[in-house]
Each structure stands twice: as C-alpha cells, then as structure tokens.
Motif scaffolding. Structure first.
Motif, short mmCIF file in Angstrom:
data_model
loop_
_atom_site.label_atom_id
_atom_site.label_comp_id
_atom_site.label_asym_id
_atom_site.label_seq_id
_atom_site.Cartn_x
_atom_site.Cartn_y
_atom_site.Cartn_z
N ALA A 11 -25.46 -9.79 0.57
CA ALA A 11 -25.40 -10.33 1.97
C ALA A 11 -24.98 -9.18 2.92
CB ALA A 11 -24.62 -11.55 2.15
N PHE A 12 -23.66 -8.77 2.64
CA PHE A 12 -23.07 -7.65 3.39
C PHE A 12 -22.77 -7.89 4.74
CE2 PHE A 12 -26.32 -6.16 0.33
CZ PHE A 12 -25.56 -5.75 -0.61
N GLY A 13 -22.78 -9.21 5.10
CA GLY A 13 -22.43 -9.60 6.58
C GLY A 13 -23.72 -10.44 7.04
N SER A 14 -24.91 -10.18 6.68
CA SER A 14 -25.98 -10.63 7.02
C SER A 14 -26.02 -12.37 7.05
CB SER A 14 -27.53 -10.12 6.56
OG SER A 14 -27.26 -10.55 5.11
N GLY A 15 -25.02 -12.62 6.15
CA GLY A 15 -24.99 -14.04 5.77
C GLY A 15 -23.70 -14.61 6.35
N LEU A 16 -22.91 -13.77 7.53
CA LEU A 16 -21.91 -14.61 7.77
C LEU A 16 -22.03 -15.53 8.91
CD1 LEU A 16 -19.70 -11.24 8.46
CD2 LEU A 16 -19.28 -13.10 6.85
N ARG A 17 -23.36 -15.38 9.70
CA ARG A 17 -23.62 -16.42 10.47
C ARG A 17 -24.98 -17.10 10.06
NH1 ARG A 17 -24.18 -14.24 16.47
NH2 ARG A 17 -24.00 -16.56 17.11
N ILE A 26 -25.96 -18.10 2.43
CA ILE A 26 -24.87 -17.98 3.42
C ILE A 26 -23.75 -17.36 2.74
CG2 ILE A 26 -24.11 -20.15 3.26
CD1 ILE A 26 -24.45 -18.93 6.58
N GLN A 27 -22.77 -17.03 3.42
CA GLN A 27 -21.47 -16.43 2.89
C GLN A 27 -20.55 -17.24 3.04
OE1 GLN A 27 -22.50 -11.98 4.73
NE2 GLN A 27 -20.63 -11.74 3.79
N GLY A 28 -20.81 -18.67 3.25
CA GLY A 28 -19.69 -19.76 3.32
C GLY A 28 -20.49 -21.06 4.16
N GLY A 59 -14.24 -5.02 -1.14
CA GLY A 59 -15.66 -5.07 -0.84
C GLY A 59 -16.08 -3.85 0.08
N GLU A 60 -15.09 -3.70 1.27
CA GLU A 60 -15.60 -2.92 2.27
C GLU A 60 -15.04 -1.50 2.17
OE1 GLU A 60 -16.46 -5.77 5.65
OE2 GLU A 60 -14.84 -6.63 4.63
N LEU A 61 -14.00 -1.29 1.71
CA LEU A 61 -13.15 0.06 1.71
C LEU A 61 -14.13 1.33 1.57
CD1 LEU A 61 -10.39 1.43 2.04
CD2 LEU A 61 -10.06 0.93 -0.24
N LEU A 66 -24.81 -7.82 14.17
CA LEU A 66 -24.20 -8.56 13.23
C LEU A 66 -23.33 -7.85 12.13
CD1 LEU A 66 -24.01 -11.64 11.91
CD2 LEU A 66 -26.34 -10.95 10.62
N ASP A 67 -22.03 -8.38 12.09
CA ASP A 67 -21.22 -7.58 11.10
C ASP A 67 -21.87 -7.09 9.91
OD1 ASP A 67 -18.94 -7.94 12.72
OD2 ASP A 67 -18.31 -9.86 11.71
N MET A 68 -21.70 -5.74 9.61
CA MET A 68 -22.18 -5.30 8.38
C MET A 68 -21.13 -4.44 7.71
SD MET A 68 -25.15 -2.49 7.99
CE MET A 68 -26.60 -3.37 8.56
N ARG A 69 -21.06 -4.67 6.40
CA ARG A 69 -19.91 -4.25 5.69
C ARG A 69 -19.06 -3.04 6.33
NH1 ARG A 69 -21.69 -2.71 -0.43
NH2 ARG A 69 -19.69 -3.35 -1.47
N ALA A 70 -17.77 -3.49 6.30
CA ALA A 70 -16.54 -2.76 6.95
C ALA A 70 -17.08 -2.58 8.63
CB ALA A 70 -16.27 -1.58 6.20
N PRO A 71 -17.37 -3.60 9.24
CA PRO A 71 -17.74 -3.61 10.57
C PRO A 71 -16.77 -2.97 11.81
CG PRO A 71 -17.32 -6.09 9.97
CD PRO A 71 -17.33 -5.06 8.71
N GLY A 72 -17.23 -2.06 12.26
CA GLY A 72 -16.31 -1.24 13.40
C GLY A 72 -15.62 -0.42 12.43
N ILE A 88 -15.17 -18.05 5.19
CA ILE A 88 -16.33 -17.37 5.00
C ILE A 88 -15.98 -16.42 3.90
CG2 ILE A 88 -16.37 -15.88 6.83
CD1 ILE A 88 -19.44 -17.18 6.97
N GLU A 89 -16.72 -16.04 2.84
CA GLU A 89 -16.61 -14.64 2.22
C GLU A 89 -16.95 -13.55 2.92
OE1 GLU A 89 -18.42 -14.13 -1.86
OE2 GLU A 89 -16.41 -13.32 -2.14
N GLY A 90 -15.97 -12.92 3.58
CA GLY A 90 -16.25 -11.85 4.46
C GLY A 90 -14.72 -11.18 4.58
N GLY A 91 -14.86 -9.79 5.35
CA GLY A 91 -13.58 -9.26 5.68
C GLY A 91 -13.05 -8.84 4.52
N SER A 92 -13.42 -8.66 3.45
CA SER A 92 -12.59 -8.50 2.25
C SER A 92 -11.53 -9.54 1.91
CB SER A 92 -12.21 -6.92 2.23
OG SER A 92 -13.47 -6.15 2.22
#
Ligand code: MOS
Length: 729
Positions: free
Chosen positions: A235-241, A204-206, A693-695, A341-347, A496-500
């Motif tokens: 994880a790249f977002g796969s472990g955000l949820r 998990i990312q958190g 992380g995402e840039l 699911l969010d994936m590295r720099a989602p959106g 959570i570790e995400g969103g840079s």
C-alpha cells in the motif's frame, strides 16, 4: 528460547505462497462488477452525459452519475476520513463540476467486468472546458504559506550567519511526482446480506478509516456494516485514505441491493494520490573547519484545488544537524490534479533528500570528507522542539557503516580505466518513532490456545508475525499457541497501519494485554491454592504455557480447569508512553552506495548499498530487514527511475502504466546489505522498538546523487536522475 529478536518466518507465509491468502479481489461471491468512466478534461463541467447506449448494453444493471446521485448523499453528508487534510474532500458524482483529469464521472455496473468496461465506452460526454494552468511551475505565483502548516520555528539569525560563513552553497533541488504502485490494485468487494446489512472487504491500511467514511457518507453505522481486510498486497500510503472504489462499490450495492465488486485497473491506480512534486531551495553555510553555521530550507509543494495536502518536509533540516541559525519555510500551490497522498516516509524522504545533497555539497566545498562533516555537526538533542531524544545511536550507525562498506579506503580499488566511472556517496536517514493508542483483546481457550484481536492491518510488513512473537513472549507460551487476528471493524480499535507505528502502538497493546492475562491467571491460581495467597507476582515466572513458582509448575489449562473456566478473555487499551511527550523519538540510519556510470552511455548502475540502522529493539530482524530492503529498492526507483509525467495542457498523467512509469526491477537491484546497531530505549514505548517501514527510503536518493557527483563531478539536482544528463554533449 525467546521469540522477540528471532528471525521468525512469516506465520502467514504458507497461506501466501500457496495462494490461500484472500485479498479483497479474491473474495468469491456472486458479484456485479463496477467500472468507472473518467473525465478526459481537468477543469470545467459536464454539459451532457448520454448513457442510453451503455444502459442498453448486455449485462448492464445500472449506471450512476451526478444526474442520479441519491439526494440523501448530498445533504449534511460528511465525506471526510480520518486523514483528510484541510479543505473539502472529493465527492464523487456530487455535481457536474470537473476538478481533475481522471475524475470518475460515471459508474457502470454489470454482470461482468468486461461488460461494465465496454459499456463505459458507450457513454457520450460533452464538456465545457475552463482554462487552467497544469504544472507546479506555472502555478508558483499562487504558492502560499497560509495553506500549509507552520514549520518548526526559525532560530538565530540566518541571514547574518549565512553572510559570515566561510563556505556556502545555494542550490535548488526538484523532485518529480511519484505514484505508489502497490502490487495489489485498489479494490472493494461488498457482500450485501438479505437483512440489509453489508460486509465490505476493502483494500485499506486500516478498516476503521473505511468505516468512518462509510458512516459519514452513507450513514452506515457500525451495526449495519463490517469492514474487513485480511491481507493487503502492499500500500505504501495509497491505502491510508479510503479511495473512490469504496464509494462506488458501496453506492452500487446499496442501490441495487446486491453484491458488488470494483477492482481498479493499473491505469486507474494513477487516478488518485501521489507523492507531490516539490521544489526545494537550500542555503547552507559553514566555517572553514566545517562547523555548520547557517541553514535555510524553503520548499514549495503541489496540492489539489480542493484539499491542502501537506507533509513535514523542511523541519528535518532543523533537526538532523547541530545548527544555531535556521530558517524554514513551507508553501503549497494548488494544481489541477487530485490531492496528493502520503507515500512511504512522506515529507521525510523529500526534505532529507534536499538536505543530504546540500550537506554533501557543502562538505565538498569545505574540503571535508562527507562522513567526517556529519560527525562534526552531530546533534544529540532535538533543536526544533528543544527536547532530548528518547535514544539516538546514529553515531554507531556511522561507525559500523564506515567499517562494513570500507568507506575510508573506498577509492583504493577503483580504476577509471574501464568504460565505467565509479563513485561513492553517503547520506543520513531518519524517521519518526511515534506511538498511537491501540486496543487488543485476548482469549485463552480450554486447550491453552490464545486468540488475540485488533483492527490493525498487515500491509505486507509482517504484523501477523511480529504480534504473534510479542504475544508468545509476553504470555510465556510457544509461538504456535498464538492466533493473531486483524483487519476487521468487529475487533478492538487500532490506528491505521502507517507512520511506521504499528509495532510500537499495537505491539505495546499486545504486551499490555498479555501482562493483564498473567495477573489474571496468577489470581485464579492463588484462589485455588490458598497456600500461595501471599506470593508476590514478581516471584512467579511464566514459561511454555505454565505458571512456575518455587520450582513447581502449573499449566494454564490446569488452572483454568480447577476454576471451571472454559475460556478467559481480557481486553486492553494502551496509550502512548510518557516519553512520547517529554522526549523526541526518531529512528536513524546511515546509507552508503557505490555506483558505476558508463562513460559513453551515461547508464547509472548501483552495484552496492550498505545501510546501518538504529531503530531501538528489533522484534524480528528478518521482517525488519525486509522492510529496509524494500524501502531501499524503492529509493533506487525514486533516485533513477520514477517520474509521474503530467501533460500540463490537459492535466493528464501520460505514463499511467508500467511500460512508461519505470519502477526499479530485479535488474536494477544488486548487493544491498542492512544491519542494525544496538539501541536501548526505555522511553519511546514499552517495547523500546522503533518502526522501520519507512526509514530505509530516507536518504538513499541523496546518497546516489552524491555518488554521481563523486564519479562525474556533476551535481544532478532533479529526481529522477537520468542518463541523458550525464552523456557528454
Ligand atoms: Mo505510510 S506513507 O504512513 O503508509
């Protein structure tokens, strides 16, 4: 020598390279192993589910299905997690309904993984199938803006400005579905203790996310359960949820009162979230001199039938260039699949892909160099929010990248005499610089060693290392006096570790707790030395584990001894900086690529990538560079390789394996150079650091697309861009 700004090697590196870092599936305990059987249809219900043969198989301990889900998991149970989008989260075994192909419909628990897997194949399932339409394309008529969050407000008069533009383009861009594919598959190891309490190791990312879910679903309070995650293999977002293996392993452990482990197979890694397929429609207009007059970005993305997953996609088009007339629209369309699911720099990676291809196209039609075009339409305030930026050194990125790459004279060396065509392309990238609230505790022991704790994660990004660097400098002690611990719900709260945002959030909390420590040790020192009663804190320095004043030095341990203290503990909650409200914070980059294309075979190669980023204070240039490199390798994959293919008749992912879902490999990766420009930022957070992380993935696919056009005169407008589109027909 300061630690911040140093190319510090990873403090957890020796553990990792010697195999001593324990990942979730490495936890050694006498486990039962769990394996799920997945639905082979996408829509309908289960008529019959015969588990008798499986139950009789060697080693099988139990089988869980919708027929025996404990009643307590049905009433007033909250299956949401902190990142659930609007809708109803998937509830495993809740009833006989099938919502997507690959849905877990039975869990076999056995003594070994192989027994569980084999037994799962002995289960006989009869379905009642319902008609459905499986592709985004077929479901477009259901696209709805009501299901999606509203994008940034429209401004000016787009239609009029577009009509009056001297040069304009209208173009559709498409992106395939992408899957995360971290090296470490999702896994949960539940250790069941005799007193009924459990320790759960989760990928998990958190850990707070897992705990919230376990609390809502199983009613497990924090006193009953501890969630840990020391190491995460990407994880790249796969472990955000929390994913379904957490539910499965916990259910089985609670029901069987036994340790249970569930590790997903690589194929099962394609049975949950993904970066959604999207379709963008771009309309851009400019005047003869290249001044952007009108910009419209409309996007439709896929979601599931039960949750409205959304990303911030079109807003980037209102943000990156100066433009008075902007029209943005974002719609969602449900398809018969699991929720994206969010994936590295989602959106960002999606929106900026379409924007940066369109900008290149428009610049070309206006007869202006794409770099000059971007400079001409540079903007130094956030037009979406009508706010200034905390800092923005993108212009310096353009300048440095131009120089490093040799953009001006790029065509000088190329000949088209060989069997290769060479092309050059560029793009702008950007990502948010957010800060979340975070808490950290600190303890100094009698030997002067510090232990800092926070529930945050290290998903491979370098959290252990950079937090240690920040602590060492902010305390004034050597790096090896710091032990930073993370990934445990027993530790102070963290986002959570995400969103840079981990450096900006947790790093700022670390800086905060260290400052508190310095005040505290100074107080103790003053109490023991009445002569120094009136010394101002600002006149004291802290260095190498000593408090220094007036050319005298007192070690922290000595001060502690004098105060007869065994240890000193402090905790701190850091809240987002004021600048997070008053200003807009973004990191930026410029990326330039050289590509070569085989004239006969169409094979696309990317021999050279140069990225120059502006991301505030860089705490560790080595781990930061690693982040950008990794992101760009993925950008290569996104541009040229990755395509999650769904057989839309069955809603099934056809290429759920590494043989057929192509990721960028060593042979695809050549010279990638990254640099940072100096960017001072005293508003974004106390460290002045923006996440990286995402840039690096943002913009790269467009730079490659633009380079393909440069080489061939063809605009490939669908990702991935494949060689068959370039072969002369
Ligand atoms: Mo990132 S997609 O927030 O792990």
């Amino acid at each position: 020598m300061p630690n911040i700004g140093n190319k510090q090697q990873r403090v957890d590196g020796p553990l990792k390279v010697s195999g001593q870092a324990t990942y979730t599936a490495d936890i050694a305990s006498p486990f039962y192993h769990a394996y799920v059987l997945q639905s082979s249809i996408a829509c309908g219900s289960i008529l019959e589910l015969d588990t008798s043969a499986a139950e009789a198989f060697t080693g099988v301990k139990a089988i869980f299905t919708h027929k025996n889900l404990p009643e307590r998991l049905k009433n007033m149970v909250d299956y949401t997690d902190p990142l659930s989008p609007p809708g109803t989260p998937f509830r495993p075994f809740y009833n006989d309904k099938i919502l997507y192909n690959g849905q877990p419909i039975a869990l076999v628990v056995a003594e070994t993984f192989e027994q569980a897997r084999y037994a799962s194949r002995l289960i006989k399932v009869t379905y009642e199938q319902k008609e459905f339409k499986g592709s985004l394309e077929e479901n477009l008529k259901n696209a709805s803006a009501d299901r999606a969050p509203e994008p940034a407000s429209n401004r000016g008069d787009f239609e009029k400005a577009f009509k009056n533009s001297d040069v304009s383009i209208t173009q559709e861009y498409r992106q395939s579905r992408n899957y995360h594919n971290p090296m470490e598959p999702h896994a949960t190891s539940v250790v069941y203790k005799n007193d009924g309490s459990i320790v759960i190791y989760d990928k998990i990312q958190g850990v707070a996310s897992s705990l919230k879910y376990l609390n809502g679903v199983f009613g497990l309070a924090a006193e009953k359960v501890q969630v840990k995650s020391d190491f995460v293999g990407g994880a790249f977002g796969s472990g955000l949820r929390p994913q379904y293996q957490l539910f499965m392993a916990t259910l089985a452990a609670l029901e069987l009162k036994h340790n249970v482990q569930m590790v997903m197979t690589r194929a099962q890694m394609f049975s949950f979230g993904y970066r959604p397929e999207v379709i963008h429609t771009m309309k851009l207009g400019c005047s003869k001199d290249g001044t952007l007059q009108a910009l419209s970005h409309h996007t439709v993305g896929e979601t599931s039938t039960f949750e409205d997953f959304n990303e911030t996609i079109v807003d980037w088009s209102g943000l990156l260039y100066k433009c008075e007339n902007v029209n943005l629209e974002y719609k969602l369309t449900p398809v018969q699949s699991y929720t994206p699911l969010d994936m590295r720099a989602p959106g960002g990676v999606s929106g900026v892909y379409a924007l940066e291809c369109a900008i290149d196209d428009l610049a070309h039609k206006a007869g202006i160099d794409p770099l000059e075009f971007r400079r001409k339409n540079y903007v130094d305030y956030d037009q979406n929010e009508d706010k200034p930026f905390t800092s923005k050194e993108l212009r310096a990125c353009y300048d440095r990248c131009e120089e490093l790459f040799g953009w001006k004279n790029r065509k000088d060396k190329t000949t088209n005499e060989s069997h290769l065509r060479t092309g050059f392309g560029m793009a702008t990238g950007s990502w948010e610089a957010l800060q979340q609230k975070a808490s950290v505790s600190l303890t100094m022991d009698a030997t002067g060693k510090f232990t800092l704790k926070c529930a945050t994660a290290d998903i491979g990004t370098g959290t252990y290392t950079v937090m240690s660097q920040i602590a060492a400098d902010k305390l004034g002690v050597p790096l090896d006096h710091i032990d930073f611990k993370l990934g445990d719900t027993a530790f102070p709260d963290s986002p959570i570790e995400g969103g840079s945002w981990t450096v900006s959030s947790v790093g700022s909390a670390v800086a905060g707790v260290c400052k508190k420590f310095q005040y505290r040790i100074a107080d103790v020192w003053k109490r023991k030395h009445p002569d120094y009663q009136d010394v101002a804190f600002e006149d004291i320095t802290f260095k190498e584990g000593n408090l220094e004043y007036d050319s005298k030095s007192f070690s922290f341990t000595e001060i502690m001894q004098q105060a007869s203290k065994e240890e000193l503990s402090i905790s701190h909650n850091e809240t987002p900086a004021e600048g997070q409200d008053t200003h807009s914070g973004y990191a930026h980059c410029c990326v330039m690529v050289e590509i070569s294309i085989d004239k006969e075979l169409g094979v696309i190669n990317v021999p050279r990538i140069t990225n120059v980023s502006a991301a505030g204070k860089i705490i560790n240039p080595k781990t930061a560079e690693n982040q950008l490199l990794g992101a760009m390798v993925w950008g290569l994959g996104m541009a040229l390789r990755e395509e999650g293919m769904v057989d839309t008749r069955y809603g099934r992912v056809m290429n759920a394996n590494f043989a057929e879902y192509h990721i960028a490999v060593n042979a695809d990766v050549h010279d990638i150079h990254t640099e940072f420009v100096e960017e001072k930022d005293d508003k974004v957070n106390p460290l002045g650091a923006k996440g990286v992380g995402e840039l690096g993935i943002v913009g790269l696919a467009s730079a490659i697309s633009n380079a393909i056009f440069d080489a061939t005169g063809k605009r490939l407008t669908k990702l991935p861009m494949l060689l068959d589109e370039l072969i002369e027909k």
